[in-house]
Design an enzyme around this catalytic site. Structure first.
Site, short mmCIF file in Angstrom:
data_model
loop_
_atom_site.label_atom_id
_atom_site.label_comp_id
_atom_site.label_asym_id
_atom_site.label_seq_id
_atom_site.Cartn_x
_atom_site.Cartn_y
_atom_site.Cartn_z
CD GLU A 195 13.21 -19.11 -11.67
OE1 GLU A 195 12.48 -19.75 -12.45
OE2 GLU A 195 13.15 -17.88 -11.53
CD GLU A 224 12.29 -14.38 -17.15
OE1 GLU A 224 11.19 -14.11 -17.65
OE2 GLU A 224 12.40 -14.82 -16.00
CE LYS A 268 5.76 -9.79 -12.42
NZ LYS A 268 6.98 -10.58 -12.15
CG ASN A 292 2.10 -0.74 3.48
OD1 ASN A 292 1.54 -1.78 3.14
ND2 ASN A 292 3.29 -0.38 3.04
N GLY A 293 0.53 -2.83 5.90
CA GLY A 293 1.04 -3.92 6.73
C GLY A 293 -0.07 -4.94 6.97
CB CYS A 340 -0.88 0.02 1.24
SG CYS A 340 -1.89 -1.45 1.39
CE LYS A 356 13.64 -14.78 -12.95
NZ LYS A 356 12.76 -15.83 -13.16
CD1 TRP A 396 -0.23 -5.75 -1.98
CD2 TRP A 396 -0.42 -5.23 -4.13
NE1 TRP A 396 0.18 -6.83 -2.70
CE2 TRP A 396 0.08 -6.56 -4.02
CE3 TRP A 396 -0.60 -4.70 -5.40
CZ2 TRP A 396 0.39 -7.35 -5.13
CZ3 TRP A 396 -0.28 -5.50 -6.50
CH2 TRP A 396 0.19 -6.79 -6.37
CG HIS A 400 21.85 -40.06 -19.89
ND1 HIS A 400 21.89 -41.40 -20.11
CD2 HIS A 400 22.02 -39.89 -18.55
CE1 HIS A 400 22.05 -42.04 -18.96
NE2 HIS A 400 22.12 -41.16 -18.01
NE ARG A 421 4.24 1.73 -1.78
CZ ARG A 421 5.17 1.54 -0.83
NH1 ARG A 421 6.38 2.01 -1.01
NH2 ARG A 421 4.90 0.87 0.27
C1 AGP Z 1 9.17 -15.58 -14.67
O1 AGP Z 1 10.38 -14.85 -14.51
C2 AGP Z 1 8.40 -15.16 -15.89
N1 AGP Z 1 8.08 -13.81 -15.83
C3 AGP Z 1 7.23 -16.09 -16.21
O2 AGP Z 1 7.76 -17.37 -16.45
C4 AGP Z 1 6.14 -16.24 -15.12
O3 AGP Z 1 6.66 -16.96 -14.03
C5 AGP Z 1 4.97 -17.03 -15.73
O4 AGP Z 1 4.44 -16.28 -16.79
C6 AGP Z 1 3.86 -17.33 -14.71
O5 AGP Z 1 3.29 -16.12 -14.26
P1 AGP Z 1 2.33 -16.17 -12.95
O6 AGP Z 1 3.16 -16.66 -11.83
O7 AGP Z 1 1.84 -14.78 -12.78
O8 AGP Z 1 1.22 -17.14 -13.26
#
Ligand code: AGP
Length: 616
Positions: free
Chosen positions: A488, A495, A611, A104-105, A2, A492, A78, A511, A27
């Site tokens: 992961e 992407e 996002k 906020n909290g 928030c 990272k 938020w 393999h 935010r």
């Molecule tokens: C992760 O770094 C990416 N931005 C992407 O893989 C993301 O995790 C995926 O689109 C799932 O999004 P969500 O967790 O909002 O469902």
């Protein structure tokens, strides 16, 4: 998180507060509100306006009003408790409307306080934890607002950054904080309070920071800081802020992703707060909507997600199968939704999503529900589609994650999934109480260990980023619970830096992938001191034997044997084997961030990505 803004001084309060809230929009929020004190004779009238959605909606309402006021509070919400709505928007007030609060909290004991106050005749109009504070202050008020706020907060458990105003004290604001940021501003026209520095910059660069369990009384002429415990006055100097507004939104970090990497200890701490007894490690997770009876009927679990959230599910599978003795499938949602599914009422489906809006995960969840599955979501956004449709939701309290590359949401998902594992294991009697408490206490120590890993991490990673920043390909290796961490780390890197990277089970190297290894190929091996250390060490030696450019991420204290594999060794503190992913992920996030930054990539908004993938 928030956004809070407060002002008292010679200017008109509404434009100062709205501009401050606008500076906090980054935010993330779902509703907004403002309350202003209209000066009358000895008492003042307080007007309040709130609106769901963006600030513009609130501004439309205000344009129709003539609010002549020089003291007020504003808030962008938020949602953490209570869905996004006008009734749940701040400021909240007491029954008389004479006391208003912005917060906020998370007030952890809000339920018990609300019951007590309702029994005493207080009437509540929202589903929020914050409203309890307004009624609690009213109950303690005896003509001294600061004393009433102090007495009320003495009964509160949880986190707060608070602004309070009372019609009986025109021009006076009270601020207080615990585990949630709050900053005060000394302007030429008055005094300010805000959740974050950007809201103050249009009016002043002279700021004063409140520490945890401190409070302040603001009047147009001055600020008095005091201890929340006993009201003892505390001296406090101002600091001059050198940031510009853009830097301030990122709290001085160059990118939101870097800020969010460093917010992970707080995000994990907020996710576990109120869910684990810090003394015993006992877990409480009523929001999952599971009890012994329903837990006993679970024959299979499906963890359903995309991208980084899918990696969180892959890690959780190790925990759930180990501690709950239930078969677990971890499904990529875009595949799950089109398969002929073996799902029924004995299946527990756990969709995992930061946004709660990912189209494939929502579609998979809906199919599972149609087939009779029970659905408990793991999600970071209160009121998102997933949380409104699931039978239960365990929220991550990571706060808004702005960077497209998920970091703090990921480790917060792991914390939430580990809590769910312990909760399910206790309900099914597959985890001994002592073991559950040991694991719960180990989780409560993670935020501190994360701080240790992050301390100086950037400097340790920079030489690696400089050496490997122009690589064409990368291989990440992990074994057991750290194989998904390798996936992961690779995601990272690819992407945000656009370098091709693949994560592999370390034992899979021979393999096929080992054919890729030559003196050009960077290979990052996750090698913590765990139960598969020797095996993984051998895999790393296979890479070294073929002149692969090894980076090893292992356990502090193991530097010497690891150095035999190569000159790039990063270590993290020792931790119970299950929880290594929450620490090992940090260097991998930082490596991806620094390489992408060196390559001049748009770290927060990588090409071709969104996002939240709300379409198929
Ligand atoms: C992760 O770094 C990416 N931005 C992407 O893989 C993301 O995790 C995926 O689109 C799932 O999004 P969500 O967790 O909002 O469902």
């Amino acid at each position: 998180m928030c956004g809070i803004v407060g002002y008292t001084g010679r200017r008109r309060a509404v434009p100062v507060i709205i501009e401050g809230l606008r500076r906090l929009e980054y935010r993330g929020y779902d509703s907004a509100g403002i309350a202003c004190a209209l000066e009358r004779a000895e008492e003042c009238e307080i007007v309040r306006h709130r609106a769901r959605g963006k600030l513009a909606r609130l501004e439309e309402i205000l344009e129709e009003q003539e609010i002549r006021s020089s003291c007020g509070l504003g808030h962008t919400r938020w949602a953490t408790h209570g869905a996004p709505s006008e009734d749940n928007a701040h400021p909240h007030c007491d029954c008389s409307g004479g006391i208003v609060v912005v917060h906020n909290g998370i007030i952890e004991n809000h339920r018990s306080l609300k019951e007590e106050l309702a029994a005493a005749g207080h009437r509540f109009t929202s589903g929020t934890d914050t409203e309890v504070l307004a009624h609690l202050i009213e109950a303690e008020l005896d003509n001294d607002l600061a004393a009433a706020v102090r007495a009320a907060l003495a009964r509160v458990e949880g986190s707060f950054a608070l602004g309070v105003m009372w019609r009986g004290a025109p021009g006076l604001l009270v601020a207080a904080r615990r585990h949630s940021p709050l900053v005060l501003g000394v302007g030429e026209s008055g005094r300010h309070l805000a959740s974050d520095i950007p809201a103050l910059l249009p009016y002043t660069r002279e700021v004063m920071f409140l520490n945890d369990d401190e409070m302040a009384v603001l009047t147009p002429e001055g600020i008095e800081v005091a201890s929340l415990a006993d009201g003892r006055p505390l001296a406090r100097r101002t600091t001059t802020v050198e940031w510009n507004a853009a830097m301030a939104e990122k709290a001085g970090y160059k990118h939101f992703m870097l800020k969010e990497i460093f917010e992970q200890p707080e995000a994990v701490s907020n996710t576990i707060r109120g869910r684990i007894d810090p003394e015993t490690g006992a877990v409480s997770l009523p929001e999952a909507g599971l009890d012994q009876e329903s837990a006993a009927t679970v024959g299979r679990i499906v963890l359903l997600a995309c991208g980084t959230s899918w990696h969180a599910g892959l890690i959780a599978r190790y925990w759930i199968e180990k501690w709950c003795r239930i078969p677990v499938e971890v499904d990529i949602a875009s595949e799950f939704r089109y398969r002929s599914l073996l799902v029924d009422s004995s299946t527990l489906v756990v969709p995992i999503s930061q946004s709660g809006e990912t189209a494939d995960t929502l579609a998979g969840m809906r199919r599972a529900m149609d087939l009779g599955a029970r659905v408990v979501a793991i999600c970071n956004v209160v009121g998102s589609t997933m949380t409104r449709e699931a039978h239960g939701t365990v929220y991550t309290h990571a706060g808004p994650e702005i960077g497209v590359a998920s970091t703090k949401a990921f480790t917060s998902q792991l914390a939430a999934l580990f809590l769910l594992t312990l909760h399910l294991g206790r309900l099914r009697g597959t985890i001994e109480l002592a073991e559950s408490h040991r694991l719960g206490r180990a989780l409560t120590r993670i935020p501190l260990l994360m701080e240790e890993v992050l301390d100086g991490l950037g400097d340790r990673i920079t030489p690696l980023a400089e050496e490997f920043g122009q690589a064409r390909d990368f291989i990440y290796l992990g074994r057991g619970i750290n194989f998904p961490v390798a996936l992961e780390g690779a995601l990272k890197l690819k992407e945000i830096s656009y370098i091709h990277a693949e994560g592999y089970p370390a034992g899979e190297l021979k393999h096929g992938p080992i054919a890729l290894v030559d003196r050009e190929m960077p290979v990052l091996a996750l090698l913590p001191r765990d139960s598969v250390y020797e095996k993984t060490f051998s895999n790393a030696e296979e890479v070294r034997a073929r002149k692969g450019r090894l980076i090893v991420v292992g356990t502090r204290g193991d530097e010497e044997p690891l150095a035999a594999l190569g000159r790039h060794v990063i270590t993290v503190p020792a931790v119970t084997e299950d929880l290594y992913p929450l620490l090992l992920s940090l260097p991998l996030q930082m490596l991806a961030y620094q390489i992408a930054n060196l390559r001049g990539c748009d770290v927060d908004q990588p090409r071709n990505l969104a996002k939240s993938v709300t379409v198929e």
